[in-house]
Design an enzyme around this catalytic site. Structure first.
Site, PDB file in Angstrom:
ATOM      1  N   HIS A  24      -3.487   3.304  23.462  1.00 33.99           N
ATOM      2  CA  HIS A  24      -4.400   3.018  24.262  1.00 33.99           C
ATOM      3  C   HIS A  24      -4.216   3.488  25.654  1.00 33.99           C
ATOM      4  O   HIS A  24      -3.854   3.105  26.523  1.00 33.99           O
ATOM      5  CB  HIS A  24      -4.531   1.557  24.316  1.00 33.99           C
ATOM      6  CG  HIS A  24      -5.352   0.830  23.199  1.00 33.99           C
ATOM      7  ND1 HIS A  24      -6.517   1.160  22.976  1.00 33.99           N
ATOM      8  CD2 HIS A  24      -4.749  -0.034  22.251  1.00 33.99           C
ATOM      9  CE1 HIS A  24      -7.055   0.147  21.918  1.00 33.99           C
ATOM     10  NE2 HIS A  24      -5.935  -0.379  21.380  1.00 33.99           N
ATOM     11  N   ASP A  63      -7.961  -1.178  25.234  1.00 33.22           N
ATOM     12  CA  ASP A  63      -7.444  -2.634  25.091  1.00 33.22           C
ATOM     13  C   ASP A  63      -7.790  -3.838  26.073  1.00 33.22           C
ATOM     14  O   ASP A  63      -7.828  -5.063  25.840  1.00 33.22           O
ATOM     15  CB  ASP A  63      -5.912  -2.164  24.833  1.00 33.22           C
ATOM     16  CG  ASP A  63      -5.280  -1.607  26.051  1.00 33.22           C
ATOM     17  OD1 ASP A  63      -6.071  -0.925  26.657  1.00 33.22           O
ATOM     18  OD2 ASP A  63      -4.211  -1.727  26.206  1.00 33.22           O
ATOM     19  N   HIS A 114      -9.950  32.603  19.812  1.00 40.70           N
ATOM     20  CA  HIS A 114      -9.005  32.918  18.658  1.00 40.70           C
ATOM     21  C   HIS A 114      -9.568  34.497  18.103  1.00 40.70           C
ATOM     22  O   HIS A 114     -10.398  34.480  17.561  1.00 40.70           O
ATOM     23  CB  HIS A 114      -8.897  31.920  17.739  1.00 40.70           C
ATOM     24  CG  HIS A 114      -8.399  30.757  18.338  1.00 40.70           C
ATOM     25  ND1 HIS A 114      -6.998  30.569  18.774  1.00 40.70           N
ATOM     26  CD2 HIS A 114      -8.826  29.435  18.390  1.00 40.70           C
ATOM     27  CE1 HIS A 114      -6.678  29.387  19.057  1.00 40.70           C
ATOM     28  NE2 HIS A 114      -7.748  28.566  18.900  1.00 40.70           N
ATOM     29  N   TYR A 131     -22.406  12.914  22.177  1.00 37.62           N
ATOM     30  CA  TYR A 131     -22.938  11.641  22.518  1.00 37.62           C
ATOM     31  C   TYR A 131     -24.070  12.203  23.724  1.00 37.62           C
ATOM     32  O   TYR A 131     -24.179  13.255  24.152  1.00 37.62           O
ATOM     33  CB  TYR A 131     -21.993  10.991  23.390  1.00 37.62           C
ATOM     34  CG  TYR A 131     -20.864  10.252  22.303  1.00 37.62           C
ATOM     35  CD1 TYR A 131     -21.359  10.108  21.186  1.00 37.62           C
ATOM     36  CD2 TYR A 131     -19.822   9.806  22.893  1.00 37.62           C
ATOM     37  CE1 TYR A 131     -20.122   9.369  20.252  1.00 37.62           C
ATOM     38  CE2 TYR A 131     -18.901   9.101  22.211  1.00 37.62           C
ATOM     39  CZ  TYR A 131     -18.963   9.056  20.761  1.00 37.62           C
ATOM     40  OH  TYR A 131     -18.073   8.334  19.974  1.00 37.62           O
ATOM     41  N   GLU A 182      -3.217  -5.003  35.231  1.00 36.76           N
ATOM     42  CA  GLU A 182      -3.654  -6.284  34.343  1.00 36.76           C
ATOM     43  C   GLU A 182      -4.350  -7.280  35.077  1.00 36.76           C
ATOM     44  O   GLU A 182      -5.237  -8.237  34.804  1.00 36.76           O
ATOM     45  CB  GLU A 182      -2.574  -6.827  33.157  1.00 36.76           C
ATOM     46  CG  GLU A 182      -2.255  -5.969  32.285  1.00 36.76           C
ATOM     47  CD  GLU A 182      -0.864  -6.525  31.463  1.00 36.76           C
ATOM     48  OE1 GLU A 182      -0.196  -7.278  32.143  1.00 36.76           O
ATOM     49  OE2 GLU A 182      -0.874  -6.318  30.540  1.00 36.76           O
TER      50      GLU A 182
END
Ligand SMILES: [Zn+2]
Length: 417
Positions: free
Chosen positions: A117, A122, A261, A317, A394
């Site tokens: 994560h 999370d 490549h 996106y 946190e």
């Protein structure tokens, strides 16, 4: 939507925060830290996150929510219906991790090989569960509904579109979803800091593949061949000229070649060269101009040297666009929660991409960044999102939890008092 109504002292409780939301976030804090650490230890990748879904459902257990478990993905749509009628607000958290090793040294580090994560999803999931608890406790006087969107597959799997296609927004015509809000954590933005902007917030992200085909031969006799190597190099250079000369600097774009490549030996001219890279833009107009430009330049350069070329642009996106008014409304709510000094209208967008863009294409809303950089860290040295050493503070998840709840309350017309 009045800024003054939200920021006057009268709107704050005895502890100086509006509606006591930070205290309520504090009440659920231990449980959301537990959930966050559990998800962090057991990260999952992509659109199918069975364990993560299980854990989120356990964390929501007992709350008065109507749950829809999506079938094409591990998405969860959880509807909280207030006892009074009113509008419907969507709050989103993404739940997926990244395919990479973790080297943070945290005692709750990932236990799954090559899975981490590292983008803070999370923390998003845990904060949204916290907000669901806070809002569920106010169900009896809630004038409207809150749709909690727990989505998988943000990291390139387009989990948001999967959920939209499976009917996420089909919530009845009486009270359609009229607002959408998401938080994204950043491990290198100072703790508790909130940043957003009206208009484009994040870029579109497409990829390109260019295959140059010439004619192989002996390295000593290029005149008998059509050497794709210098042609590929010329295309890479010409793409940068195209971007700087043909794209409006005030509506910018980025083309980055990340891989070339070709070849097998020092004395062999190969037949093909393969070029790969990423394309970013902040508007559909520039996005299309860049796509056209890549084709034109690659075909033109190859033709000049009698080689052939195949160009493939893969759409990723869309641009993530914050509704202008809704972004300012969000800034007001954020200011009420975090104070003036901690909310910043960003000067520039971020060139990363987000599939919340597809929700914002359908519903007016906004996304904001939340700083979760650990205290005392130098912003220039902090490991950014997607780093194997990214660490998220946190403590400041309280602020994110309170903000999720505050956005729903304000959208439903509830003053933060
Ligand atoms: Zn992310």
């Amino acid at each position: 939507m009045s800024k003054t109504a939200l920021t006057t002292d009268a709107a704050r409780d005895a502890h100086g925060n509006p509606g006591g939301l930070l205290e309520q976030a504090n009440d659920v804090f231990d449980s959301i830290v537990d959930l966050r650490r559990d998800l962090h230890r057991h990260p999952e990748i992509g659109n199918h996150l069975p364990r993560t879904r299980e854990r989120v459902l356990e964390a929501l257990e007992g709350l008065p929510l109507d749950l829809t478990l999506h079938e094409t993905t591990s998405g969860i749509a959880a509807m909280l219906t207030g006892d009074k009628p009113g509008p419907t607000m969507l709050l989103r958290a993404d739940m997926d991790a990244l395919p990479m090793p973790e080297d943070t040294g945290l005692d709750f580090s990932s236990t799954v090989d090559n899975t981490m994560h590292a983008c803070g999803h999370d923390t998003h999931t845990a904060m949204l569960v916290g907000a669901a608890r806070i809002l569920a406790a106010r169900k009896s006087d809630l004038p409207g509904r809150v749709l909690f969107m727990f989505q998988p597959g943000e990291e390139g799997w387009n989990g948001a579109t999967e959920m939209l296609n499976e009917g996420l927004l089909e919530v009845g015509t009486e009270s359609p979803v009229t607002g959408a809000f998401a938080i994204h954590a950043a491990s290198n933005i100072p703790g508790g800091f909130l940043g957003l902007k009206p208009g484009p917030l994040m870029a579109s992200s497409d990829s390109m593949e260019i295959v140059v085909t010439g004619r192989g031969g002996h390295g000593s006799a290029p005149h008998f061949t059509i050497d794709p190597v210098p042609i590929a190099c010329e295309i890479v250079q010409a793409l940068q000229t195209m971007v700087t000369r043909r794209i409006d600097v005030f509506d910018p774009g980025v083309v980055t070649v990340t891989q070339i490549h070709t070849g097998t030996a020092s004395n062999v001219i190969p037949e093909t060269a393969w070029i790969n890279g990423t394309i970013r833009a902040l508007s559909e107009k520039t996005r299309r101009r860049i796509h056209d430009g890549i084709r034109r330049v690659a075909e033109g350069v190859a033709a000049a040297h009698e080689a052939s070329v195949e160009v493939t642009v893969k759409l990723g996106y869309d641009v993530t666009v914050n509704d202008a008014d809704y972004a300012m409304f969000t800034a007001d709510v954020a200011t009420a929660i975090a104070g003036d000094r901690n909310v910043r209208i960003m000067d520039n967008p971020v060139m990363g991409a987000e599939d919340f863009s597809y929700v914002l294409n359908r519903v007016q809303g906004a996304m904001t960044f939340l700083g979760l950089m650990p205290g005392g860290m130098d912003i220039m040295k902090a490991a950014p999102n997607h780093s194997n050493r990214a660490v998220y503070e946190e403590t400041q998840m309280r602020r994110g939890t309170a903000l999720y709840a505050a956005m729903a309350l304000r959208h439903l017309g509830v003053p933060l008092t």
